[in-house]
Write a protein that holds these residues in place. Structure first.
Motif, PDB file in Angstrom:
ATOM      1  N   GLY A   1      37.933 -56.774  -7.078  1.00  0.00           N
ATOM      2  CA  GLY A   1      37.477 -55.711  -6.197  1.00  0.00           C
ATOM      3  C   GLY A   1      38.528 -54.647  -5.972  1.00  0.00           C
ATOM      4  N   ALA A   2      38.255 -53.428  -6.455  1.00  0.00           N
ATOM      5  CA  ALA A   2      39.214 -52.324  -6.330  1.00  0.00           C
ATOM      6  C   ALA A   2      39.187 -51.678  -4.948  1.00  0.00           C
ATOM      7  CB  ALA A   2      38.923 -51.268  -7.402  1.00  0.00           C
ATOM      8  N   ASP A   3      38.156 -51.993  -4.153  1.00  0.00           N
ATOM      9  CA  ASP A   3      38.093 -51.483  -2.782  1.00  0.00           C
ATOM     10  C   ASP A   3      38.955 -52.375  -1.893  1.00  0.00           C
ATOM     11  OD1 ASP A   3      37.486 -50.514  -0.311  1.00  0.00           O
ATOM     12  OD2 ASP A   3      35.340 -50.936  -0.391  1.00  0.00           O
ATOM     13  N   LYS A   4      40.026 -51.829  -1.355  1.00  0.00           N
ATOM     14  CA  LYS A   4      40.990 -52.618  -0.577  1.00  0.00           C
ATOM     15  C   LYS A   4      40.356 -53.277   0.643  1.00  0.00           C
ATOM     16  CE  LYS A   4      44.672 -51.447  -3.040  1.00  0.00           C
ATOM     17  NZ  LYS A   4      45.435 -52.407  -3.841  1.00  0.00           N
ATOM     18  N   ASP A   5      39.288 -52.668   1.187  1.00  0.00           N
ATOM     19  CA  ASP A   5      38.657 -53.202   2.399  1.00  0.00           C
ATOM     20  C   ASP A   5      37.944 -54.533   2.157  1.00  0.00           C
ATOM     21  OD1 ASP A   5      39.544 -50.994   3.747  1.00  0.00           O
ATOM     22  OD2 ASP A   5      37.625 -49.923   3.664  1.00  0.00           O
ATOM     23  N   SER A   6      37.560 -54.788   0.908  1.00  0.00           N
ATOM     24  CA  SER A   6      36.799 -56.011   0.614  1.00  0.00           C
ATOM     25  C   SER A   6      37.402 -56.810  -0.541  1.00  0.00           C
ATOM     26  CB  SER A   6      35.349 -55.652   0.271  1.00  0.00           C
ATOM     27  OG  SER A   6      35.307 -54.765  -0.840  1.00  0.00           O
ATOM     28  N   GLN A   7      38.636 -56.508  -0.888  1.00  0.00           N
ATOM     29  CA  GLN A   7      39.289 -57.127  -2.042  1.00  0.00           C
ATOM     30  C   GLN A   7      39.473 -58.632  -1.834  1.00  0.00           C
ATOM     31  OE1 GLN A   7      43.402 -55.770  -3.135  1.00  0.00           O
ATOM     32  NE2 GLN A   7      42.297 -54.851  -4.856  1.00  0.00           N
ATOM     33  N   LEU A   8      39.234 -59.397  -2.897  1.00  0.00           N
ATOM     34  CA  LEU A   8      39.389 -60.856  -2.860  1.00  0.00           C
ATOM     35  C   LEU A   8      40.664 -61.238  -3.611  1.00  0.00           C
ATOM     36  CD1 LEU A   8      37.856 -63.581  -2.073  1.00  0.00           C
ATOM     37  CD2 LEU A   8      37.151 -63.623  -4.481  1.00  0.00           C
ATOM     38  N   SER A   9      41.553 -61.976  -2.944  1.00  0.00           N
ATOM     39  CA  SER A   9      42.769 -62.475  -3.601  1.00  0.00           C
ATOM     40  C   SER A   9      42.430 -63.736  -4.378  1.00  0.00           C
ATOM     41  CB  SER A   9      43.850 -62.802  -2.558  1.00  0.00           C
ATOM     42  OG  SER A   9      44.180 -61.664  -1.812  1.00  0.00           O
ATOM     43  N   ILE A  10      42.800 -63.760  -5.652  1.00  0.00           N
ATOM     44  CA  ILE A  10      42.484 -64.924  -6.490  1.00  0.00           C
ATOM     45  C   ILE A  10      43.733 -65.409  -7.219  1.00  0.00           C
ATOM     46  CG2 ILE A  10      40.089 -64.175  -6.841  1.00  0.00           C
ATOM     47  CD1 ILE A  10      40.945 -63.263  -9.682  1.00  0.00           C
TER      48      ILE A  10
END
Length: 528
Positions: A112-121
């Motif tokens: 996810g390139a949107d920082k507001d909803s980005q998922l760390s994997i």
């Protein structure tokens, strides 16, 4: 075994002396070649074979039945339940198996390139080439982001570990199991790298709607004026070809989210088919095959290391993975505004759908839920004539929630932003497959460009008598007789029969959506 034990097992694995974290591209290439996992081609790409599994294994994909998620998931053929016990036992086996390996490889990044909803994997790989694949496909962190990275989801991938169905409770030696509660994806028994990519997409399809974000299996590009276009379509419909436009910048080729901020790419790379690839037909993909790119199951001359993209002897599903910045004409970062134009692509081998038609909101929701295209003769063993394919939301294998959740989000977005939706048939005209001819790509490009440029928003249309679709009376640069399918058929009676046959297939397929409003069925579907 409880979740605390599961977490401790993971920590113990990651603290092992055999762990390689965040290796660079050259380091991973060196590891993959020295370990005999892969070889280099003349163009510098890393080339690997995936053994007996050259595509996804949908029958071996499961979700753990857990209290926190079981009432949300759309259980069935796509989302098959498996018990916590089965998952926990397999998990411990796989972790112990990996602990014994000489080396393991860990990638940390984002979806996810949107920082507001980005998922760390994070991804823990048995193979170096798989780790390179993940490095190129997911979003790579900056040094600052890496320093504070805390994974919200972890993939544990052990391709050479094979399950024993009689003991482990799986259908075969292969398993792709997602635990939403433990935030782990466990993969074993398959070397096909695409399982990792699509598993994360499945997670995003679960998480994003909870944040009011619409996840989409589509490509996206943007013009100089900031006008965004989305392209939905199944394999063979022309999604990659039509979204690659020299006059528009690519946002992404496969997976996106649509938030209150606009559209964003879920990935940091591309995963393109290479069968019959040529520099003339698809120069962007062809030129991206260089050092750092990962080729799967592509035939290579043993001495010259020259790729033969026309050779499908290992599989027709030959692939290349590369970071999106291997393409020149891109948006950085991979975010843009709200879509003005949405294109649904279908390859209708029955030759009865219009080459382009404008959709109302109800029709857009109906055709989104239907996800129609045709599987053509010769694409699979045993397919001797065109077969209709309905893949819900143009991506049914990756949807953990009921399909109507996604369709309702689409309808809401259309209302909010006034997006124009078009159905484009890249299939047959003048007759069905074997009688008519494939729609000229030049005509399709002209029609799609007209739609994206807004030239078809307010044009005069006529209604198709079978499907109720609104067909533009004229599109500059396209012969008028091509626009109306019935007029393109010499045998009008044959057209009527085939059109009604397809309409009936649409209606029969749609019966499974019991919770869809009657308005969508009445206003969105075929008239007959």
């Amino acid at each position: 075994m409880n979740s605390v034990d599961i977490n401790n097992e993971l920590k113990e694995l990651l603290s092992g002396a055999n762990i390689n974290v965040q290796l660079s591209v050259p380091e991973l290439v060196e590891k993959a070649t020295s370990r005999g996992e892969a070889t280099l081609t003349v163009d510098g790409a890393l080339r690997a074979e995936t053994g007996k599994y050259t595509g996804r294994s949908p029958k071996d994909k499961y979700m753990v039945e857990e209290e926190t998620s079981k009432d949300k998931i759309d259980w069935g053929k796509v989302n098959k339940p498996i018990s916590t016990e089965v998952f926990d036992n397999l998990y411990v086996k796989v972790i112990n198996y990996l602990k014994e390996k000489d080396e393991l490889f860990v990638f940390k990044g984002f979806a996810g390139a949107d920082k507001d909803s980005q998922l760390s994997i994070q991804v823990i790989n048995e193979y170096a080439w798989h780790n390179l694949f993940c490095h190129q496909l997911f979003i790579r962190p900056t040094a600052e982001e890496l320093a504070s990275h805390a994974a919200q989801f972890t993939i544990v991938s052990a391709p050479s570990f094979k399950a024993d169905p009689a003991v482990d409770g799986t259908a075969s030696e292969t398993f792709i199991i997602t635990s939403m509660e433990k935030k782990i994806i466990l993969i074993g028994g398959t070397e096909y790298a695409g399982e990792m990519k699509k598993s994360i997409f499945g997670i995003m399809n679960y998480l994003l709607p909870e944040q009011g974000i619409f996840p989409m299996h589509c490509s996206a590009n943007v013009g100089e004026e900031g006008d965004v276009a989305l392209f939905f379509g199944l394999s063979g419909t022309g999604k990659t070809t039509l979204s690659a436009d020299a006059d528009r910048k690519l946002i992404g080729d496969d997976e996106h989210g649509w938030s209150d901020n606009g559209v964003f790419n879920i990935e940091g790379g591309c995963y393109a088919k290479t069968i019959n690839l040529s520099a003339e037909k698809e120069p962007e993909i062809y030129n991206a095959i260089k050092f750092g790119a990962v080729l799967e199951n592509v035939a290579v001359h043993p001495e010259t290391r020259v790729c033969d993209y026309d050779d499908g002897s290992l599989t027709e599903n030959t692939r290349v993975a590369y970071p999106i910045n291997y393409i020149d004409n891109i948006v950085t970062p991979s975010v843009a505004g709200h879509p003005k134009t949405i294109v649904f692509l279908t390859a209708d081998a029955f030759g009865v759908l219009p080459p382009i038609s404008k959709l109302t909101k109800e029709q857009a929701m109906y055709h989104f839920l239907s996800g129609f295209t045709s599987k053509l003769a010769g694409t699979e063993r045993g397919v001797t004539e065109p077969e209709p394919v309905f893949s819900t939301c143009f991506g049914s294998p990756f949807l953990p929630l009921p399909a109507t959740v996604y369709a309702e989000m689409l309808g809401k977005k259309i209302d909010e932003h006034g997006s124009q939706v078009f159905l484009v048939n890249t299939g047959w005209t003048g007759g069905e497959y074997g009688v008519g001819s494939r729609m000229k790509l030049s005509y399709t490009r002209t029609m799609v460009r007209a739609a994206i440029d807004g030239k078809l928003n307010d044009v005069e249309t006529i209604q198709d008598g079978v499907f109720g679709l609104n067909i533009p009376v004229a599109v500059e640069g396209v012969p008028t007789e091509v626009l109306t399918p019935r007029e393109a058929w010499a045998d009008k009676a044959a057209y009527d029969k085939k059109a009604n046959e397809l309409a009936e297939l649409f209606k029969n397929n749609f019966k499974k959506f019991e919770d869809v409003s009657e308005e969508i069925v009445k206003k969105g579907g075929p008239l007959v």
